[in-house]
Scaffold this motif. Structure first.
Motif, PDB file in Angstrom:
ATOM      1  N   UNK A 178      41.213  83.785  16.663  1.00  0.00           N
ATOM      2  CA  UNK A 178      41.622  84.895  15.787  1.00  0.00           C
ATOM      3  C   UNK A 178      41.603  86.145  16.653  1.00  0.00           C
ATOM      4  N   UNK A 179      42.790  86.565  17.125  1.00  0.00           N
ATOM      5  CA  UNK A 179      42.861  87.585  18.154  1.00  0.00           C
ATOM      6  C   UNK A 179      42.641  89.003  17.617  1.00  0.00           C
ATOM      7  N   UNK A 180      43.522  89.444  16.747  1.00  0.00           N
ATOM      8  CA  UNK A 180      43.426  90.809  16.214  1.00  0.00           C
ATOM      9  C   UNK A 180      44.274  90.914  14.952  1.00  0.00           C
ATOM     10  N   UNK A 181      44.278  92.097  14.331  1.00  0.00           N
ATOM     11  CA  UNK A 181      44.988  92.273  13.072  1.00  0.00           C
ATOM     12  C   UNK A 181      46.496  92.200  13.237  1.00  0.00           C
ATOM     13  N   UNK A 182      46.982  92.399  14.461  1.00  0.00           N
ATOM     14  CA  UNK A 182      48.432  92.337  14.688  1.00  0.00           C
ATOM     15  C   UNK A 182      48.939  90.899  14.819  1.00  0.00           C
ATOM     16  N   UNK A 183      48.154  90.058  15.480  1.00  0.00           N
ATOM     17  CA  UNK A 183      48.610  88.687  15.732  1.00  0.00           C
ATOM     18  C   UNK A 183      48.020  87.672  14.767  1.00  0.00           C
TER      19      UNK A 183
ATOM     20  N   UNK B 184      41.330  82.031   4.237  1.00  0.00           N
ATOM     21  CA  UNK B 184      42.670  82.392   4.696  1.00  0.00           C
ATOM     22  C   UNK B 184      42.685  83.604   5.616  1.00  0.00           C
ATOM     23  N   UNK B 185      41.526  84.135   5.928  1.00  0.00           N
ATOM     24  CA  UNK B 185      41.435  85.257   6.863  1.00  0.00           C
ATOM     25  C   UNK B 185      40.144  85.108   7.656  1.00  0.00           C
ATOM     26  N   UNK B 186      40.225  85.486   8.946  1.00  0.00           N
ATOM     27  CA  UNK B 186      39.098  85.230   9.842  1.00  0.00           C
ATOM     28  C   UNK B 186      38.953  86.358  10.844  1.00  0.00           C
ATOM     29  N   UNK B 187      37.720  86.455  11.404  1.00  0.00           N
ATOM     30  CA  UNK B 187      37.586  87.145  12.680  1.00  0.00           C
ATOM     31  C   UNK B 187      37.264  86.059  13.705  1.00  0.00           C
ATOM     32  N   UNK B 188      37.156  86.414  14.992  1.00  0.00           N
ATOM     33  CA  UNK B 188      37.080  85.386  16.037  1.00  0.00           C
ATOM     34  C   UNK B 188      35.850  84.484  15.876  1.00  0.00           C
ATOM     35  N   UNK B 189      34.675  85.099  15.690  1.00  0.00           N
ATOM     36  CA  UNK B 189      33.461  84.288  15.591  1.00  0.00           C
ATOM     37  C   UNK B 189      33.363  83.562  14.255  1.00  0.00           C
ATOM     38  N   UNK B 190      33.979  84.144  13.193  1.00  0.00           N
ATOM     39  CA  UNK B 190      33.997  83.461  11.901  1.00  0.00           C
ATOM     40  C   UNK B 190      34.790  82.162  11.965  1.00  0.00           C
TER      41      UNK B 190
ATOM     42  N   UNK C  61      43.951  88.061  10.540  1.00  0.00           N
ATOM     43  CA  UNK C  61      42.699  88.494  11.164  1.00  0.00           C
ATOM     44  C   UNK C  61      42.124  89.621  10.307  1.00  0.00           C
ATOM     45  N   UNK C  62      40.867  89.460   9.887  1.00  0.00           N
ATOM     46  CA  UNK C  62      40.146  90.495   9.139  1.00  0.00           C
ATOM     47  C   UNK C  62      38.752  90.577   9.725  1.00  0.00           C
ATOM     48  N   UNK C  63      38.354  91.783  10.123  1.00  0.00           N
ATOM     49  CA  UNK C  63      37.013  91.953  10.671  1.00  0.00           C
ATOM     50  C   UNK C  63      35.975  91.503   9.651  1.00  0.00           C
TER      51      UNK C  63
END
Length: 281
Positions: free
Chosen positions: A257-262, A190-196, A182-184
């Motif tokens: 894509x929940x958060x940077x931890x998960x 290979x990295x996403x935020x929720x809406x992305x 998860x990346x804002x």
């Protein structure tokens, strides 16, 4: 006439008086010159004695030369001292300029560090506020929609295998991203935020969605949580003001894509009960 008048005389003729006088004058002049010279001799001895006093003049000249040399040496020393002072001043000015430049550099670095720390603190505060908001929403929804979510889970479980066409493709896409970071602001691959992640999933089937959660929560037809179908968009928060979105994949599960931890995870609806859903397909 005397009878002796024609008798030659045997006397020697007299010397010519003028010649005699001339000779006497010459002799007198010579004697006078000798006498003058003799008389002048003692009078001229004093200048000769004065010339012997030259060492006194030489000593005075030596003193003047020594004084001049001393003055010249003093001027040279003064010039050398001035040169040393000028060199020291130039070195001091150079050192001061270097110190000022270093101070400016450190001040700029400190300013940048403070700005970065402030931005980080603001980001953390915003994240904390979002977490608190989510917790508050979850607490509220757990009382009002907990039973609805459970009911929808049982309803959806029977329909999870019925996803076909575009809905099946959307579900396959989001499941393939489970485990990504998860990346804002992240939009893949290979990295996403929720809406992305939601936007990319629907774009894979030719559907263009808005980029942010708030707009995605009103992009389709609102549906109740008790009537979910695989491929529906779930949102958390109010419609039009949602702060999080995910995709319902059937069987009472969602992917988001929940958060940077998960990162990107697949979870049951009970893990984080959504506020509502919209149907685009």
């Amino acid at each position: 006439m005397s009878h002796t008048a024609h008798i030659p005389s045997h006397r020697k003729p007299r010397r010519n008086a003028p010649k005699t006088a001339l000779r006497a004058g010459v002799a007198g002049g010579v004697l006078s010159t000798i006498a003058v010279a003799g008389a002048a001799g003692p009078a001229q001895a004093e200048p000769v004695t004065q010339t012997i006093e030259m060492p006194t003049i030489t000593a005075g000249l030596s003193t003047a030369v020594a004084a001049s040399a001393q003055a010249t040496q003093q001027v040279a020393q003064d010039l050398q001292t001035q040169a040393q002072e000028d060199a020291a001043a130039a070195t001091a000015a150079k050192t001061a300029k270097k110190a000022k430049a270093e101070a400016v550099r450190k001040a700029e670095a400190k300013k940048k560090a403070e700005a970065a720390a402030k931005a980080k603190a603001e980001a953390e505060a915003e994240a904390a506020a979002q977490r608190a908001s989510r917790s508050a929403v979850r607490t509220t929804l757990s009382a009002t929609s907990g039973s609805t979510a459970v009911a929808s889970t049982s309803t959806a479980s029977s329909s999870s295998s019925s996803a076909t066409g575009s809905a099946a493709s959307v579900i396959a896409f989001v499941k393939a991203q489970v485990g990504d970071a998860y990346v804002s602001g992240g939009t893949g691959p290979n990295s996403w935020d929720c809406s992305g992640l939601v936007q990319a999933a629907f774009r894979s089937v030719g559907v263009d969605l808005p980029r942010v959660s708030q707009a995605q929560s009103t992009a389709g037809t609102q549906v109740s949580l008790s009537n979910l179908q695989p491929g529906d968009i779930l949102y958390w928060g109010g419609a039009g003001s949602a702060y999080h979105v995910g995709v319902y994949v059937g069987g009472g599960q969602f992917v988001g894509a929940q958060n940077s931890s998960t990162g990107v995870v697949q979870r049951p609806l009970s893990y984080d009960p959504p506020s509502g859903a919209v149907r685009v397909l």
